[in-house]
Design a protein around this motif. Structure first.
Motif, PDB file in Angstrom:
ATOM      1  N   SER A 139       0.842  -1.190   0.000  1.00 19.84           N
ATOM      2  CA  SER A 139       0.000   0.000   0.000  1.00 19.84           C
ATOM      3  C   SER A 139       0.880   1.242   0.000  1.00 19.84           C
ATOM      4  O   SER A 139       2.062   1.190   0.365  1.00 19.84           O
ATOM      5  CB  SER A 139      -0.914   0.004   1.226  1.00 19.84           C
ATOM      6  N   GLY A 140       0.307   2.364  -0.401  1.00 24.96           N
ATOM      7  CA  GLY A 140       1.083   3.589  -0.471  1.00 24.96           C
ATOM      8  C   GLY A 140       1.644   4.028   0.860  1.00 24.96           C
ATOM      9  O   GLY A 140       2.739   4.594   0.935  1.00 24.96           O
ATOM     10  N   ASN A 141       0.915   3.752   1.965  1.00 26.16           N
ATOM     11  CA  ASN A 141       1.408   4.138   3.290  1.00 26.16           C
ATOM     12  C   ASN A 141       2.289   3.076   3.929  1.00 26.16           C
ATOM     13  O   ASN A 141       2.790   3.266   5.039  1.00 26.16           O
ATOM     14  CB  ASN A 141       0.240   4.466   4.222  1.00 26.16           C
ATOM     15  N   GLY A 142       2.481   1.963   3.260  1.00 28.09           N
ATOM     16  CA  GLY A 142       3.373   0.923   3.760  1.00 28.09           C
ATOM     17  C   GLY A 142       2.820   0.102   4.903  1.00 28.09           C
ATOM     18  O   GLY A 142       3.554  -0.674   5.519  1.00 28.09           O
ATOM     19  N   LEU A 143       1.528   0.217   5.200  1.00 27.56           N
ATOM     20  CA  LEU A 143       0.954  -0.497   6.338  1.00 27.56           C
ATOM     21  C   LEU A 143       0.425  -1.873   5.974  1.00 27.56           C
ATOM     22  O   LEU A 143       0.127  -2.667   6.862  1.00 27.56           O
ATOM     23  CB  LEU A 143      -0.187   0.330   6.957  1.00 27.56           C
ATOM     24  N   ARG A 144       0.280  -2.165   4.683  1.00 30.21           N
ATOM     25  CA  ARG A 144      -0.264  -3.449   4.262  1.00 30.21           C
ATOM     26  C   ARG A 144       0.449  -3.946   3.015  1.00 30.21           C
ATOM     27  O   ARG A 144       0.977  -3.160   2.230  1.00 30.21           O
ATOM     28  CB  ARG A 144      -1.781  -3.346   3.997  1.00 30.21           C
ATOM     29  N   VAL A 145       0.425  -5.257   2.856  1.00 28.34           N
ATOM     30  CA  VAL A 145       1.016  -5.907   1.689  1.00 28.34           C
ATOM     31  C   VAL A 145      -0.006  -6.889   1.140  1.00 28.34           C
ATOM     32  O   VAL A 145      -0.928  -7.315   1.839  1.00 28.34           O
ATOM     33  CB  VAL A 145       2.332  -6.628   2.051  1.00 28.34           C
ATOM     34  N   ALA A 146       0.150  -7.253  -0.129  1.00 33.53           N
ATOM     35  CA  ALA A 146      -0.794  -8.167  -0.760  1.00 33.53           C
ATOM     36  C   ALA A 146      -0.088  -9.013  -1.802  1.00 33.53           C
ATOM     37  O   ALA A 146       0.920  -8.599  -2.388  1.00 33.53           O
ATOM     38  CB  ALA A 146      -1.952  -7.393  -1.398  1.00 33.53           C
ATOM     39  N   THR A 147      -0.640 -10.201  -2.035  1.00 36.55           N
ATOM     40  CA  THR A 147      -0.128 -11.093  -3.069  1.00 36.55           C
ATOM     41  C   THR A 147      -1.214 -12.093  -3.438  1.00 36.55           C
ATOM     42  O   THR A 147      -2.218 -12.222  -2.732  1.00 36.55           O
ATOM     43  CB  THR A 147       1.141 -11.829  -2.601  1.00 36.55           C
ATOM     44  N   GLY A 148      -1.030 -12.796  -4.546  1.00 32.66           N
ATOM     45  CA  GLY A 148      -2.037 -13.710  -5.052  1.00 32.66           C
ATOM     46  C   GLY A 148      -1.782 -15.145  -4.668  1.00 32.66           C
ATOM     47  O   GLY A 148      -0.724 -15.510  -4.132  1.00 32.66           O
ATOM     48  N   SER A 149      -2.777 -15.993  -4.974  1.00 29.34           N
ATOM     49  CA  SER A 149      -2.692 -17.411  -4.685  1.00 29.34           C
ATOM     50  C   SER A 149      -3.523 -18.157  -5.731  1.00 29.34           C
ATOM     51  O   SER A 149      -3.842 -17.607  -6.792  1.00 29.34           O
ATOM     52  CB  SER A 149      -3.193 -17.700  -3.267  1.00 29.34           C
ATOM     53  N   TYR A 150      -3.884 -19.397  -5.429  1.00 28.13           N
ATOM     54  CA  TYR A 150      -4.671 -20.200  -6.353  1.00 28.13           C
ATOM     55  C   TYR A 150      -6.165 -20.018  -6.085  1.00 28.13           C
ATOM     56  O   TYR A 150      -6.580 -19.341  -5.152  1.00 28.13           O
ATOM     57  CB  TYR A 150      -4.268 -21.665  -6.233  1.00 28.13           C
ATOM     58  N   SER A 151      -6.991 -20.644  -6.935  1.00 29.25           N
ATOM     59  CA  SER A 151      -8.449 -20.519  -6.875  1.00 29.25           C
ATOM     60  C   SER A 151      -8.891 -19.066  -6.989  1.00 29.25           C
ATOM     61  O   SER A 151      -9.917 -18.675  -6.428  1.00 29.25           O
ATOM     62  CB  SER A 151      -8.993 -21.137  -5.577  1.00 29.25           C
ATOM     63  N   ASN A 152      -8.090 -18.252  -7.703  1.00 30.36           N
ATOM     64  CA  ASN A 152      -8.372 -16.819  -7.881  1.00 30.36           C
ATOM     65  C   ASN A 152      -8.483 -16.089  -6.540  1.00 30.36           C
ATOM     66  O   ASN A 152      -9.278 -15.170  -6.374  1.00 30.36           O
ATOM     67  CB  ASN A 152      -9.646 -16.606  -8.696  1.00 30.36           C
ATOM     68  N   LEU A 153      -7.667 -16.495  -5.577  1.00 29.85           N
ATOM     69  CA  LEU A 153      -7.633 -15.852  -4.268  1.00 29.85           C
ATOM     70  C   LEU A 153      -6.419 -14.934  -4.179  1.00 29.85           C
ATOM     71  O   LEU A 153      -5.398 -15.140  -4.834  1.00 29.85           O
ATOM     72  CB  LEU A 153      -7.553 -16.892  -3.149  1.00 29.85           C
ATOM     73  N   PHE A 154      -6.546 -13.895  -3.359  1.00 33.05           N
ATOM     74  CA  PHE A 154      -5.386 -13.088  -2.998  1.00 33.05           C
ATOM     75  C   PHE A 154      -5.491 -12.734  -1.531  1.00 33.05           C
ATOM     76  O   PHE A 154      -6.579 -12.707  -0.948  1.00 33.05           O
ATOM     77  CB  PHE A 154      -5.258 -11.842  -3.882  1.00 33.05           C
ATOM     78  N   ARG A 155      -4.341 -12.451  -0.923  1.00 37.60           N
ATOM     79  CA  ARG A 155      -4.281 -12.242   0.519  1.00 37.60           C
ATOM     80  C   ARG A 155      -3.711 -10.866   0.830  1.00 37.60           C
ATOM     81  O   ARG A 155      -2.783 -10.394   0.167  1.00 37.60           O
ATOM     82  CB  ARG A 155      -3.450 -13.325   1.199  1.00 37.60           C
ATOM     83  N   VAL A 156      -4.284 -10.247   1.860  1.00 42.90           N
ATOM     84  CA  VAL A 156      -3.854  -8.935   2.323  1.00 42.90           C
ATOM     85  C   VAL A 156      -3.419  -9.081   3.776  1.00 42.90           C
ATOM     86  O   VAL A 156      -4.173  -9.600   4.609  1.00 42.90           O
ATOM     87  CB  VAL A 156      -4.978  -7.895   2.202  1.00 42.90           C
ATOM     88  N   PHE A 157      -2.201  -8.611   4.094  1.00 43.57           N
ATOM     89  CA  PHE A 157      -1.653  -8.698   5.441  1.00 43.57           C
ATOM     90  C   PHE A 157      -1.341  -7.300   5.964  1.00 43.57           C
ATOM     91  O   PHE A 157      -0.879  -6.440   5.211  1.00 43.57           O
ATOM     92  CB  PHE A 157      -0.356  -9.524   5.463  1.00 43.57           C
ATOM     93  N   GLY A 158      -1.565  -7.112   7.239  1.00 45.14           N
ATOM     94  CA  GLY A 158      -1.134  -5.887   7.897  1.00 45.14           C
ATOM     95  C   GLY A 158       0.277  -6.053   8.415  1.00 45.14           C
ATOM     96  O   GLY A 158       0.614  -7.082   9.010  1.00 45.14           O
ATOM     97  N   CYS A 159       1.121  -5.049   8.189  1.00 43.67           N
ATOM     98  CA  CYS A 159       2.522  -5.163   8.631  1.00 43.67           C
ATOM     99  C   CYS A 159       2.880  -4.080   9.638  1.00 43.67           C
ATOM    100  O   CYS A 159       4.057  -3.782   9.841  1.00 43.67           O
ATOM    101  CB  CYS A 159       3.473  -5.120   7.433  1.00 43.67           C
ATOM    102  N   SER A 160       1.877  -3.459  10.262  1.00 40.53           N
ATOM    103  CA  SER A 160       2.154  -2.468  11.294  1.00 40.53           C
ATOM    104  C   SER A 160       2.314  -3.162  12.644  1.00 40.53           C
ATOM    105  O   SER A 160       2.058  -4.358  12.781  1.00 40.53           O
ATOM    106  CB  SER A 160       1.031  -1.429  11.357  1.00 40.53           C
ATOM    107  N   GLU A 161       2.720  -2.427  13.650  1.00 41.07           N
ATOM    108  CA  GLU A 161       3.011  -2.986  14.973  1.00 41.07           C
ATOM    109  C   GLU A 161       1.760  -3.615  15.573  1.00 41.07           C
ATOM    110  O   GLU A 161       0.711  -2.985  15.679  1.00 41.07           O
ATOM    111  CB  GLU A 161       3.536  -1.894  15.895  1.00 41.07           C
ATOM    112  N   GLY A 162       1.868  -4.882  15.949  1.00 37.53           N
ATOM    113  CA  GLY A 162       0.777  -5.568  16.605  1.00 37.53           C
ATOM    114  C   GLY A 162      -0.370  -5.958  15.710  1.00 37.53           C
ATOM    115  O   GLY A 162      -1.385  -6.477  16.193  1.00 37.53           O
TER     116      GLY A 162
END
Length: 513
Positions: free
Chosen positions: A406-429
């Protein structure tokens, strides 16, 4: 942007700004498939890229076409401040895009010297700086990079002619004209023996100068430069420099530096080809310039390492300034270890402080000031680990998934199978780990795909490594069998807002939060 610190033997810094998990909603879809529709291979999307301010989006497909979309909701944000202050609810309209234009970027070719077919598939698209209202972008297939200029052109037409099309016959005289040409005796060189210069009866027809008028406005795409004959192997990456003048292109063994204005030559800055190809142990998989420092770039390898190089140190950058590689857990090595460790994509965060990398099983966030290990590790589809043998048999283990921040650097994302993608938070806690589906109901699989709390793996060489979203089940996040034929490889995060564009086969889905 604020930061927090891990106070251990090695000090690391990662972005913070604790926030609640986002609720993602469907925004738009382009090229949606109907039930039972057969997908053409040439229509499958192979590249996605937002421009710097996020007002334009470009996609490339396996048929060599580039399609441009433009943002349409910007005018809705423009208004008087007093009107906005009077609203008793927040002004929160999501991004909307519309089709702008498309053009054929690459055609299939054949290398007669190597007896090699060169596909027209677009591997990467990168936006350049705009100029005088024109859009510029780079696109590449396996061998050839092209610089395109897209600009509005007014279609002009010549009108207001005095020739009556009903009376004109080719290049001959006008039918019905009072000018007589049959009664005069002609001599050589066009002379005339008659001295009758009287005007014809009724006078000459009125003469009008033709007028050029502008009718409709069309978008025209022109190829301004073609950069070719510089790579012996398939190009996997191109990246623009922050100086606005140069860019790099990378294949398996070399990285070349180009000037945008010079297509006839490039400078080789990285060459990992050994004298004897039997000694080859790793290849280059991805490369990208630092977003603000024009002298720095990073490239990843098939061994799971990332090298940061500084072009000020040497003209030939075979020696890296920093090396980032994860440590292998004792007793975990197997036949598939090196295969799944290969990094398929890297991205710099907008601030240039962090690098996000994607290997087959995980996302890793690295701090460029700490080369002892990743700041955080995110499990994408750990439940596939028992199926690695099957994935190897059907070649799925070699799929190259992209990643984005993300533009603010607080989240990341990537794809997977079955047309799924995942979003993770990378901020403290943060425990955010959301699984979304590329469909009109992205949260459909959230019944069993709950966020899991972060778990520390201990202090490995002074590095705190946080693993989020781990799922050790033998099925996908929804308890269903995985569909390896439906893979979401390409996605991009809007540079300023929480909006993601992702490609599911030939369809472009857009979501906002």
């Amino acid at each position: 942007m604020k930061y927090f610190r891990f106070c251990y033997e090695s000090e690391s810094v990662a972005p913070v700004g604790g926030s609640q998990p986002l609720e993602w909603k469907f925004s738009q879809v382009f090229g949606e498939r109907t039930a039972g529709e057969e997908i053409q291979e040439v229509d499958i999307i192979s590249a996605i890229e937002f421009n710097r301010n996020g007002d334009h989006l470009a996609t490339g497909d396996r048929g060599g076409r580039v399609v441009l979309f433009e943002r349409t909701d910007t005018q809705d944000h423009v208004g008087h401040r007093r009107d906005l202050e009077k609203m008793d609810y927040p002004f929160n309209r999501h991004l909307e895009f519309r089709y702008k234009t498309e053009f054929q970027s690459h055609e299939p070719e054949f290398d007669y010297l190597k007896s090699l077919e060169i596909e027209e598939k677009i591997n990467k698209i990168r936006w350049c700086q705009s100029s005088n209202g024109a859009l510029f972008l780079l696109s590449t297939n396996d061998k050839t990079i092209k610089l395109w200029k897209v600009q509005e052109k007014k279609v002009k037409k010549v009108c207001n002619m005095n020739v009556d099309s009903t009376k004109a016959m080719g290049n001959g005289p006008i039918v019905g004209s009072s000018i007589s040409t049959s009664s005069k005796q002609h001599i050589a060189n066009g002379g005339c023996t008659s001295n009758d210069f009287s005007f014809p009866t009724g006078g000459f027809p009125s003469l009008h100068l033709p007028v050029v008028t502008s009718h409709e406005t069309n978008l025209m795409a022109r190829c301004r430069r073609i950069y070719t004959h510089a790579h012996d192997y398939h190009i996997n990456s191109i990246s623009n420099n922050s100086d606005g003048e140069t860019f790099i292109s990378a294949d398996d063994l070399r990285i070349n530096l180009w000037n945008l204005e010079i297509s006839s030559q490039s400078f080789n800055i990285v060459d990992v080809k050994p004298a004897n190809m039997e000694d080859l142990t790793e290849v280059i998989t991805s490369a990208e310039f630092h977003p603000t420092h024009c002298n720095m770039l990073a490239y990843s390898s098939s061994k799971g390492s990332i090298r940061l190089i500084d072009m000020r140190q040497s003209a030939l950058c075979d020696t890296h300034s920093k090396l980032f590689e994860g440590q292998e857990a004792p007793g975990s090595r197997s036949f598939f270890t090196e295969i799944i460790a290969s990094i398929s994509d890297i991205k710099f965060a907008k601030d240039g402080r962090h690098i996000l990398s994607r290997d087959y099983m995980t996302l890793k966030l690295w701090d460029i000031n700490m080369d002892s290990g990743p700041v955080a590790t995110f499990q994408v589809h750990e439940y596939l680990r028992p199926k690695l043998c099957d994935l190897y048999e059907n070649d799925s283990i070699f799929d190259k998934f992209e990643c984005c921040l993300s533009g603010n650097g607080l989240r990341v994302a990537t794809g997977s199978y079955s047309n799924l993608f995942r979003v993770f938070g990378c901020s403290e806690g943060s425990t955010e780990a959301i699984t979304l589906e590329a469909s009109k109901n992205p949260m459909r699989r959230q019944g069993q795909a709950t966020s899991r709390p972060s778990r520390s793996l201990g202090n490995l060489s002074g590095v705190v490594r946080r693993v989020k979203g781990a799922d050790n089940s033998g099925v996908d996040a929804n308890g269903n069998a995985f569909d390896f034929t439906s893979k979401l490889l390409h996605l991009a995060w809007h540079p300023t807002e929480n909006s993601i564009a992702c490609a599911a086969s030939n369809s472009l889905y857009m979501y906002y939060a």
